[in-house]
Design a protein around this motif. Structure first.
Motif, mmCIF file in Angstrom:
data_model
loop_
_atom_site.group_PDB
_atom_site.id
_atom_site.type_symbol
_atom_site.label_atom_id
_atom_site.label_comp_id
_atom_site.label_asym_id
_atom_site.label_seq_id
_atom_site.Cartn_x
_atom_site.Cartn_y
_atom_site.Cartn_z
ATOM 1 N N ILE A 182 0.820 -1.007 0.051
ATOM 2 C CA ILE A 182 -0.446 0.136 -0.015
ATOM 3 C C ILE A 182 0.998 1.146 -0.020
ATOM 4 C CG2 ILE A 182 -1.568 1.327 0.880
ATOM 5 C CD1 ILE A 182 -3.017 -1.142 2.431
ATOM 6 N N ARG A 183 1.776 1.022 1.124
ATOM 7 C CA ARG A 183 2.525 2.712 0.779
ATOM 8 C C ARG A 183 3.356 2.453 -0.175
ATOM 9 N NH1 ARG A 183 3.865 0.507 6.606
ATOM 10 N NH2 ARG A 183 6.148 -0.128 5.881
ATOM 11 N N ARG A 184 3.848 2.067 -1.085
ATOM 12 C CA ARG A 184 4.595 1.456 -2.391
ATOM 13 C C ARG A 184 4.176 1.816 -3.134
ATOM 14 N NH1 ARG A 184 9.091 2.319 -5.902
ATOM 15 N NH2 ARG A 184 9.007 1.292 -6.986
ATOM 16 N N LEU A 185 2.286 1.688 -3.636
ATOM 17 C CA LEU A 185 0.964 1.687 -4.348
ATOM 18 C C LEU A 185 1.123 3.334 -4.106
ATOM 19 C CD1 LEU A 185 0.150 1.476 -6.831
ATOM 20 C CD2 LEU A 185 -1.616 0.299 -5.427
ATOM 21 N N LYS A 186 0.659 3.749 -2.700
ATOM 22 C CA LYS A 186 0.612 5.406 -2.421
ATOM 23 C C LYS A 186 1.384 6.551 -3.437
ATOM 24 C CE LYS A 186 -1.254 7.492 0.921
ATOM 25 N NZ LYS A 186 -1.939 7.751 2.518
ATOM 26 N N LYS A 187 2.919 6.375 -2.960
ATOM 27 C CA LYS A 187 3.997 7.336 -3.405
ATOM 28 C C LYS A 187 3.791 7.210 -5.010
ATOM 29 C CE LYS A 187 8.825 7.588 -3.260
ATOM 30 N NZ LYS A 187 10.140 6.799 -1.918
ATOM 31 N N LEU A 188 4.124 6.194 -5.593
ATOM 32 C CA LEU A 188 3.889 5.493 -6.787
ATOM 33 C C LEU A 188 2.738 6.456 -7.967
ATOM 34 C CD1 LEU A 188 5.227 1.975 -7.377
ATOM 35 C CD2 LEU A 188 6.624 4.115 -8.060
ATOM 36 N N LEU A 189 1.944 6.251 -6.662
ATOM 37 C CA LEU A 189 0.087 7.592 -7.080
ATOM 38 C C LEU A 189 0.822 8.697 -6.855
ATOM 39 C CD1 LEU A 189 -2.652 4.979 -6.702
ATOM 40 C CD2 LEU A 189 -2.094 5.156 -8.515
ATOM 41 N N GLU A 190 0.922 8.963 -6.607
ATOM 42 C CA GLU A 190 1.001 10.516 -6.185
ATOM 43 C C GLU A 190 2.167 11.204 -6.465
ATOM 44 O OE1 GLU A 190 1.682 10.563 -1.194
ATOM 45 O OE2 GLU A 190 -0.897 9.965 -1.148
ATOM 46 N N GLN A 191 2.608 10.308 -6.812
ATOM 47 C CA GLN A 191 4.262 10.369 -7.816
ATOM 48 C C GLN A 191 3.647 11.925 -8.971
ATOM 49 O OE1 GLN A 191 7.543 7.683 -7.379
ATOM 50 N NE2 GLN A 191 8.624 8.482 -6.012
ATOM 51 N N THR A 192 2.681 10.596 -9.672
ATOM 52 C CA THR A 192 2.165 11.040 -11.170
ATOM 53 C C THR A 192 1.114 12.880 -11.059
ATOM 54 O OG1 THR A 192 -0.714 10.084 -10.539
ATOM 55 C CG2 THR A 192 1.616 8.495 -11.323
ATOM 56 N N ASN A 193 1.467 13.294 -10.128
ATOM 57 C CA ASN A 193 0.735 14.834 -9.839
ATOM 58 C C ASN A 193 -0.626 14.071 -10.270
ATOM 59 O OD1 ASN A 193 1.990 15.426 -8.291
ATOM 60 N ND2 ASN A 193 3.614 16.314 -10.299
ATOM 61 N N GLU A 194 -1.350 13.016 -10.367
ATOM 62 C CA GLU A 194 -2.915 12.464 -10.620
ATOM 63 C C GLU A 194 -3.953 12.054 -10.465
ATOM 64 O OE1 GLU A 194 -3.018 11.467 -15.678
ATOM 65 O OE2 GLU A 194 -1.308 11.448 -15.080
ATOM 66 N N VAL A 195 -3.107 11.566 -9.631
ATOM 67 C CA VAL A 195 -3.884 10.656 -8.006
ATOM 68 C C VAL A 195 -3.867 11.215 -6.979
ATOM 69 C CG1 VAL A 195 -4.869 8.471 -7.586
ATOM 70 C CG2 VAL A 195 -3.517 9.283 -9.905
ATOM 71 N N VAL A 196 -4.976 11.243 -5.835
ATOM 72 C CA VAL A 196 -4.922 11.101 -4.561
ATOM 73 C C VAL A 196 -6.013 9.805 -3.665
ATOM 74 C CG1 VAL A 196 -7.577 12.826 -4.364
ATOM 75 C CG2 VAL A 196 -5.726 12.965 -2.656
ATOM 76 N N VAL A 197 -5.131 9.289 -3.150
ATOM 77 C CA VAL A 197 -5.419 7.786 -2.632
ATOM 78 C C VAL A 197 -6.306 9.004 -1.399
ATOM 79 C CG1 VAL A 197 -4.988 6.352 -1.793
ATOM 80 C CG2 VAL A 197 -3.565 6.915 -3.384
ATOM 81 N N PRO A 245 5.933 -7.051 -7.991
ATOM 82 C CA PRO A 245 6.780 -6.147 -7.997
ATOM 83 C C PRO A 245 6.076 -5.017 -8.370
ATOM 84 C CG PRO A 245 8.416 -6.988 -8.595
ATOM 85 C CD PRO A 245 7.187 -7.851 -8.275
ATOM 86 N N ILE A 246 5.026 -3.918 -8.579
ATOM 87 C CA ILE A 246 4.796 -2.970 -9.395
ATOM 88 C C ILE A 246 5.963 -2.473 -10.462
ATOM 89 C CG2 ILE A 246 3.122 -0.499 -9.459
ATOM 90 C CD1 ILE A 246 2.301 -1.882 -6.913
#
Length: 252
Positions: A14-29, A103-104
Motif C-alpha cells: 500500500i505504501r509503495r503504491l500510494k507513493k507511485l500514484l502520488e508521484q504522477t500528480n494525477e491521483v490522490v488516495v 512487484p509494481i
C-alpha cells in the motif's frame, strides 16, 4: 485529479503504491483498506473515481469483491493487483480496467491511469446522453461518483465549495417533516451555477450559491460579510457585502 481507494492486506504494498500514484500528480488516495469487507462497508461514504484491489485478499477474493461492486456500479473502473499472471487473465471476466503485477513497475502505473481516464470519459459521454433525454424543466443533473442525480431546483437550499468538492444541500418533505440531504460532487461551482435558474439562484460568495426563496434572515457577521439563515435548517451561507444590493434586487 483522480481519487482512488486501495484495498490490499500488505501495508508495504500500500505504501509503495500510494507513493507511485502520488508521484504522477494525477491521483490522490482518499483511503486504504486491508480487507474487502472494510471497503464494501465504506464504498458509498467516500467519493472516489476508481479502486485498486488486490486479488488475493484474506477475507474476500478480489474477483468476488469486484463482482459485488459492479452489481451497483456496472461501469466503475477497477484495477487489480496480483502477483500471478493467471489471476490477471481471470480479472478480465469482471471487465477489469487493467491489472498491475507485483512487484509494481512504475511505468505501468501511467498506462493503467490512461485506461481509467478513458473508461471514465466513455461513461461521461453515455451519462450526458441520458441527461439530455431525461432532464426536465425545473431540474438539474449533478454527477456523484459515476452516477447522475436529478435534483429539483426548488428543493436546493444552497451550494457550497468544500475543498476540491462541491456540496449541495436540499430539503424535501418526508412524512410531514423537512428532511435534509447533502450531495457531494466534483462538478465546479461555476458549472453548476450556469445550469441553475438565474432568477432563483445567486452567487453570494466565492464559496456559496443560494436559493433566494429559502432565505429567512440576513445577519451581520464580519466587517465584510453577512450570514444567511434558511428555513427548516441550521445550515447557513455567507454573503459578501458587495452582493447585498444584488440580493435585494433579486428578491423584489
Amino acid at each position: 485529479m483522480l481519487r482512488t481507494i486501495i484495498v490490499d492486506d500488505d501495508p508495504i504494498i500500500i505504501r509503495r503504491l500510494k507513493k507511485l500514484l502520488e508521484q504522477t500528480n494525477e491521483v490522490v488516495v482518499v483511503n486504504e483498506f486491508q480487507t474487502g469487507h472494510e471497503y464494501i462497508n465504506s464504498i458509498n461514504k467516500e467519493i472516489h473515481d476508481f479502486a485498486i484491489l488486490d486479488i488475493d485478499l484474506p477475507d474476500l477474493n478480489g474477483i468476488e469483491l469486484a463482482k459485488k461492486i459492479h452489481e451497483s456500479k456496472p461501469d466503475f473502473p477497477i484495477i487489480f493487483l496480483t502477483g500471478h499472471v493467471d489471476y490477471a487473465l481471470e480479472s478480465y471476466e469482471v471487465e477489469a480496467t487493467d491489472y498491475l503485477l507485483k512487484p509494481i513497475d512504475p511505468s505501468r502505473i501511467h498506462i493503467a491511469l490512461e485506461k481509467v481516464k478513458k473508461r471514465l470519459d466513455v461513461t461521461d459521454t453515455v451519462l450526458n446522453r441520458i441527461e439530455s433525454m431525461l432532464l426536465s424543466p425545473g431540474k438539474i443533473a449533478i454527477k456523484v461518483e459515476a452516477n447522475f442525480l436529478f435534483l429539483e431546483m426548488d428543493q436546493i437550499i444552497c451550494i457550497k465549495k468544500d475543498g476540491k468538492l462541491t456540496t449541495i444541500l436540499t430539503i424535501e418533505s418526508h412524512q410531514n417533516k423537512a428532511k435534509e440531504n447533502f450531495y457531494a460532487t466534483r462538478d465546479s461551482m461555476k458549472d453548476i451555477h450556469q445550469r441553475l435558474d438565474q432568477n432563483l439562484f445567486i452567487r453570494t460568495h466565492n464559496s456559496y450559491i443560494v436559493n433566494i426563496k429559502w432565505i429567512h434572515e440576513v445577519i451581520p457577521f464580519t466587517s465584510d460579510t453577512y450570514k444567511l439563515k434558511f428555513k427548516h435548517t441550521d445550515e447557513y451561507a455567507l454573503l459578501n457585502r458587495t452582493k447585498l444590493s444584488e440580493l435585494i434586487q433579486q428578491v423584489k
